[in-house]
Scaffold this motif. Structure first.
Motif, PDB file in Angstrom:
ATOM      1  N   SER A 145       0.813  -1.315  -0.147  1.00 18.07           N
ATOM      2  CA  SER A 145      -0.020  -0.023  -0.075  1.00 18.07           C
ATOM      3  C   SER A 145       1.066   1.281  -0.039  1.00 18.07           C
ATOM      4  N   GLY A 146       2.108   1.231   0.481  1.00 14.97           N
ATOM      5  CA  GLY A 146       3.175   2.098   0.398  1.00 14.97           C
ATOM      6  C   GLY A 146       3.311   2.832   1.759  1.00 14.97           C
ATOM      7  N   GLY A 205       0.210  11.296  -7.554  1.00 16.72           N
ATOM      8  CA  GLY A 205       1.240  12.065  -6.921  1.00 16.72           C
ATOM      9  C   GLY A 205       0.899  13.432  -6.347  1.00 16.72           C
ATOM     10  N   GLN A 206       0.140  14.181  -7.157  1.00 15.18           N
ATOM     11  CA  GLN A 206      -0.296  15.379  -6.526  1.00 15.18           C
ATOM     12  C   GLN A 206      -1.262  15.122  -5.442  1.00 15.18           C
ATOM     13  N   ARG A 207      -2.366  14.178  -5.498  1.00 13.44           N
ATOM     14  CA  ARG A 207      -3.244  14.018  -4.407  1.00 13.44           C
ATOM     15  C   ARG A 207      -2.266  13.420  -3.121  1.00 13.44           C
ATOM     16  N   LEU A 208      -1.268  12.585  -3.323  1.00 14.19           N
ATOM     17  CA  LEU A 208      -0.717  11.956  -2.149  1.00 14.19           C
ATOM     18  C   LEU A 208       0.268  13.138  -1.527  1.00 14.19           C
ATOM     19  N   GLU A 209       0.627  14.319  -2.321  1.00 16.08           N
ATOM     20  CA  GLU A 209       1.530  15.471  -1.911  1.00 16.08           C
ATOM     21  C   GLU A 209       0.659  16.246  -0.925  1.00 16.08           C
ATOM     22  N   GLU A 213      -4.634   8.351   0.902  1.00 18.89           N
ATOM     23  CA  GLU A 213      -4.962   7.593  -0.260  1.00 18.89           C
ATOM     24  C   GLU A 213      -3.574   7.331  -1.321  1.00 18.89           C
ATOM     25  N   ASN A 214      -3.050   6.240  -1.394  1.00 15.08           N
ATOM     26  CA  ASN A 214      -1.732   6.287  -2.202  1.00 15.08           C
ATOM     27  C   ASN A 214      -2.087   5.314  -3.449  1.00 15.08           C
ATOM     28  N   ASP A 215      -2.892   5.786  -4.546  1.00 15.40           N
ATOM     29  CA  ASP A 215      -3.037   5.160  -5.602  1.00 15.40           C
ATOM     30  C   ASP A 215      -2.343   5.445  -6.883  1.00 15.40           C
ATOM     31  N   GLY A 216      -1.358   6.395  -6.704  1.00 16.20           N
ATOM     32  CA  GLY A 216      -0.377   6.700  -7.752  1.00 16.20           C
ATOM     33  C   GLY A 216      -0.810   8.038  -8.217  1.00 16.20           C
TER      34      GLY A 216
END
Length: 192
Positions: free
Chosen positions: A20-21, A174-178, A169-172
Motif C-alpha cells: 500500500s506504500g 502524486g499530486q493527491r498524495l502530496e 490514499e496512495n493510488d499513484g
C-alpha cells in the motif's frame, strides 16, 4: 510500562495492506522532517532480528524485499503471533528502546494490540494513520495474493479497527498524495 529513551511528542502508527506504500509514506515524511526530529520505527525489525537469531538465518536478508524473506514470511508470522500471544507488547517495547527523536513513525502497525500498547504507553500523543491503495495499484507494485499471509491477522488485524485519525490514499496520484502529506506534515509541525 514506559519505554526507554525520550518521551515522544507525537507517535504516528501507520497501517495498511502489503504494497500500500506504508514505507514510502513514512520515508517521505522523515525526509521532510529530518532524521534528527523523526524516527521511522519498524515493529518487524525486532521481530525479524529475534526470528533470525532463533532460527540461524541472515537478519539483513530478512529486512529486504527479497525472495529470501518471502520464503520465511509465513513461518515468521506464526512465530511472531505466538510471541505476541505470550507478551503482546514484546515487539513494541523492543522497537522504542533508546529512541530520542520527538516524532515516531511506526511504519508497520498490524494489530489492535500494537495500537493499545502505544496508547497506554503514550496516550494522547498517539495517532493512527491508515495508508490505502487499490488492489490494482498494489499489484502494479508487485503484490500477489498469498494464502496464509494476506488473509491472516498480520494483514487483516486492523481491517475493522474503526476510525483512523488519518487516511492517506496512495493510488499513484502524486499530486493527491502530496496534498495529503502536506496536511499531515502541518499537523506534525504543530506538535513540535
Amino acid at each position: 510500562m514506559a519505554p526507554l529513551g525520550g518521551a515522544p511528542r507525537l507517535v504516528l502508527l501507520f497501517s495498511g495492506k502489503r504494497k500500500s506504500g506504508k514505507d514510502f509514506v513514512t520515508e517521505a515524511l522523515q525526509s521532510r522532517l529530518g532524521a534528527d526530529v523523526c524516527a521511522v520505527l519498524r515493529l518487524s525489525g525486532p521481530l525479524k532480528e529475534q526470528y533470525a537469531q532463533e532460527h540461524g538465518l541472515n537478519f539483513q536478508r530478512l529486512l529486504d524485499a527479497s525472495g529470501y524473506k518471502e520464503a520465511y514470511r509465513r513461518d515468521m508470522i506464526l512465530w511472531g503471533e505466538a510471541r505476541r500471544q505470550a507478551d503482546p507488547g514484546f515487539f513494541c517495547r523492543k522497537v522504542v528502546e533508546g529512541v530520542s527523536q520527538p516524532v515516531w513513525l511506526v511504519s508497520d502497525t498490524r494489530r489492535v494490540s500494537d495500537i493499545q500498547w502505544f496508547r497506554e504507553a503514550h496516550g494522547a500523543v498517539t495517532q493512527t494513520v491508515r495508508v490505502v491503495a487499490s488492489e490494482q495499484s498494489r499489484q502494479q507494485r508487485g503484490w500477489v495474493f498469498t494464502p496464509g499471509v494476506d488473509d491472516g491477522e498480520s494483514e487483516c488485524g486492523l481491517d475493522n479497527f474503526g476510525d483512523f485519525d488519518w487516511v492517506i490514499e496512495n493510488d499513484g496520484d502524486g499530486q493527491r498524495l502530496e496534498e495529503q502529506l502536506e496536511n499531515l506534515l502541518e499537523f506534525v509541525r504543530s506538535r513540535l
